[in-house]
Motif scaffolding. Structure first.
Motif, PDB file in Angstrom:
ATOM      1  N   LYS A 155     -36.178  18.024 -27.714  1.00  0.00           N
ATOM      2  CA  LYS A 155     -35.672  16.675 -27.481  1.00  0.00           C
ATOM      3  C   LYS A 155     -36.854  15.706 -27.440  1.00  0.00           C
ATOM      4  CE  LYS A 155     -31.375  18.059 -26.682  1.00  0.00           C
ATOM      5  NZ  LYS A 155     -30.218  17.681 -27.525  1.00  0.00           N
ATOM      6  N   GLU A 156     -36.790  14.653 -28.250  1.00  0.00           N
ATOM      7  CA  GLU A 156     -37.877  13.675 -28.272  1.00  0.00           C
ATOM      8  C   GLU A 156     -37.492  12.440 -27.466  1.00  0.00           C
ATOM      9  OE1 GLU A 156     -40.745  11.150 -31.346  1.00  0.00           O
ATOM     10  OE2 GLU A 156     -39.120  12.413 -32.124  1.00  0.00           O
ATOM     11  N   LEU A 157     -38.387  12.029 -26.582  1.00  0.00           N
ATOM     12  CA  LEU A 157     -38.204  10.818 -25.786  1.00  0.00           C
ATOM     13  C   LEU A 157     -39.382   9.890 -26.074  1.00  0.00           C
ATOM     14  CD1 LEU A 157     -37.088  12.445 -22.414  1.00  0.00           C
ATOM     15  CD2 LEU A 157     -35.631  11.342 -24.107  1.00  0.00           C
ATOM     16  N   ARG A 189     -34.062  12.039 -17.709  1.00  0.00           N
ATOM     17  CA  ARG A 189     -33.438  12.614 -18.910  1.00  0.00           C
ATOM     18  C   ARG A 189     -34.178  13.880 -19.330  1.00  0.00           C
ATOM     19  NH1 ARG A 189     -32.888   8.867 -23.861  1.00  0.00           N
ATOM     20  NH2 ARG A 189     -31.665  10.657 -24.576  1.00  0.00           N
ATOM     21  N   ALA A 190     -35.508  13.806 -19.284  1.00  0.00           N
ATOM     22  CA  ALA A 190     -36.320  14.972 -19.649  1.00  0.00           C
ATOM     23  C   ALA A 190     -36.043  16.133 -18.702  1.00  0.00           C
ATOM     24  CB  ALA A 190     -37.801  14.600 -19.609  1.00  0.00           C
ATOM     25  N   HIS A 236     -31.843  22.541 -18.815  1.00  0.00           N
ATOM     26  CA  HIS A 236     -30.866  23.118 -19.741  1.00  0.00           C
ATOM     27  C   HIS A 236     -31.516  24.153 -20.659  1.00  0.00           C
ATOM     28  CE1 HIS A 236     -28.087  23.131 -23.267  1.00  0.00           C
ATOM     29  NE2 HIS A 236     -27.186  23.099 -22.306  1.00  0.00           N
ATOM     30  N   GLY A 237     -32.862  24.218 -20.622  1.00  0.00           N
ATOM     31  CA  GLY A 237     -33.578  25.191 -21.449  1.00  0.00           C
ATOM     32  C   GLY A 237     -34.190  24.619 -22.709  1.00  0.00           C
ATOM     33  N   ASP A 238     -34.093  23.287 -22.901  1.00  0.00           N
ATOM     34  CA  ASP A 238     -34.658  22.661 -24.095  1.00  0.00           C
ATOM     35  C   ASP A 238     -36.123  22.292 -23.879  1.00  0.00           C
ATOM     36  OD1 ASP A 238     -32.196  22.700 -25.472  1.00  0.00           O
ATOM     37  OD2 ASP A 238     -31.555  20.886 -24.434  1.00  0.00           O
ATOM     38  N   ARG A 239     -36.870  22.223 -24.978  1.00  0.00           N
ATOM     39  CA  ARG A 239     -38.233  21.690 -24.937  1.00  0.00           C
ATOM     40  C   ARG A 239     -38.149  20.167 -25.042  1.00  0.00           C
ATOM     41  NH1 ARG A 239     -42.441  25.432 -27.018  1.00  0.00           N
ATOM     42  NH2 ARG A 239     -41.549  27.524 -26.941  1.00  0.00           N
ATOM     43  N   VAL A 240     -39.168  19.503 -24.565  1.00  0.00           N
ATOM     44  CA  VAL A 240     -39.179  18.035 -24.599  1.00  0.00           C
ATOM     45  C   VAL A 240     -40.501  17.556 -25.184  1.00  0.00           C
ATOM     46  CG1 VAL A 240     -39.188  15.929 -23.202  1.00  0.00           C
ATOM     47  CG2 VAL A 240     -37.594  17.774 -22.655  1.00  0.00           C
ATOM     48  N   LYS A 241     -40.408  16.559 -26.075  1.00  0.00           N
ATOM     49  CA  LYS A 241     -41.611  15.920 -26.617  1.00  0.00           C
ATOM     50  C   LYS A 241     -41.580  14.444 -26.235  1.00  0.00           C
ATOM     51  CE  LYS A 241     -41.959  14.816 -31.024  1.00  0.00           C
ATOM     52  NZ  LYS A 241     -42.155  14.933 -32.497  1.00  0.00           N
ATOM     53  N   VAL A 256     -42.536  22.476 -22.007  1.00  0.00           N
ATOM     54  CA  VAL A 256     -41.619  23.614 -22.139  1.00  0.00           C
ATOM     55  C   VAL A 256     -41.075  23.964 -20.760  1.00  0.00           C
ATOM     56  CG1 VAL A 256     -42.781  24.532 -24.172  1.00  0.00           C
ATOM     57  CG2 VAL A 256     -43.506  25.284 -21.911  1.00  0.00           C
ATOM     58  N   PRO A 257     -39.830  24.444 -20.689  1.00  0.00           N
ATOM     59  CA  PRO A 257     -39.250  24.771 -19.376  1.00  0.00           C
ATOM     60  C   PRO A 257     -40.017  25.897 -18.683  1.00  0.00           C
ATOM     61  CG  PRO A 257     -37.555  24.718 -21.093  1.00  0.00           C
ATOM     62  CD  PRO A 257     -38.879  24.691 -21.784  1.00  0.00           C
ATOM     63  N   ARG A 258     -40.192  25.763 -17.387  1.00  0.00           N
ATOM     64  CA  ARG A 258     -40.742  26.871 -16.610  1.00  0.00           C
ATOM     65  C   ARG A 258     -39.699  27.982 -16.543  1.00  0.00           C
ATOM     66  NH1 ARG A 258     -45.289  26.312 -13.513  1.00  0.00           N
ATOM     67  NH2 ARG A 258     -46.125  24.199 -13.253  1.00  0.00           N
TER      68      ARG A 258
END
Length: 205
Positions: free
Chosen positions: A105-107, A124-125, A131-136, A185-187
């Motif tokens: 997911k890009e923010l 949001r991040a 939820h298990g998604d990566r965030v950029k 990345v999610p812990r």
């Protein structure tokens, strides 16, 4: 006498199944005249006429399932076919989960983004990460803003610190054209509040 053990079962006629709806041949759908029969507990009955195998299945209150149709003769097992299908379905679902790719997911923020907007993006991040998604997070510099890359880096590190309890940084913020990006990345296990506070103190020390 079933599976090498004596047992008392209510005798029932083999259940009927529609060929097009079943991935395996079951009971009267089995065409081979002779089959190699394996009991529910792995007992080897050997090669038997299919009618005898059906009788054994009927006496045991189980289904005769052709599990290896290309073998010579075909291999059949005594099973509760409904339970067998349910277990196979569970295995397929688990396999699909493992194959599914993680979403990134890009923010987007700017180095002038105010506190309230930044907090909203951080929340949001947090939802995405839990939820298990990566965030950029990407921060775009416009025109002369390129001279303030250090401020952009500070803002991105503030974001990373705010999400430290649920995320790990995948590398440090880096420039991509006119954008500075950082990936989270999610812990595997979110930090407890007291652990996160101690980590924050260690980072600031």
């Amino acid at each position: 006498f079933v599976g090498g053990r004596l047992g008392f079962h209510r005798r029932r006629a083999p259940r009927r199944f529609t060929p097009a709806a079943e991935p395996y041949r079951v009971n009267r759908l089995i065409r081979a005249p002779r089959v190699r029969l394996i009991g529910e507990d792995g007992h080897q009955f050997g090669i038997l006429p299919v009618e005898e195998a059906l009788r054994i299945a009927e006496d045991a209150g189980l289904d005769l399932v052709e599990v290896a149709p290309t073998a010579k003769p075909p291999v059949c097992r005594l099973l509760d076919y409904s339970k067998f299908k349910y277990q196979q379905h569970k295995k397929e679902v688990q396999a699909k989960k493992k194959q599914s790719t993680t979403t990134v997911k890009e923010l987007r923020i700017g180095y002038k983004t105010d506190v309230h907007d930044l907090e909203r993006q951080i929340e949001r991040a947090r939802e995405f990460l839990l939820h298990g998604d990566r965030v950029k997070f990407s921060l775009r510099f416009r025109g002369r803003e390129m001279a303030y890359q250090h401020l952009g880096r500070e803002k991105l590190m503030t974001v990373c610190q705010a999400l430290d309890d649920v995320a790990e940084i995948e590398g440090t913020p880096k420039m991509e054209g006119r954008r500075m990006e950082v990936r989270l990345v999610p812990r595997k296990e979110p930090l407890k509040p007291e652990t996160a506070e101690q980590d924050a103190k260690d980072d600031s020390a």
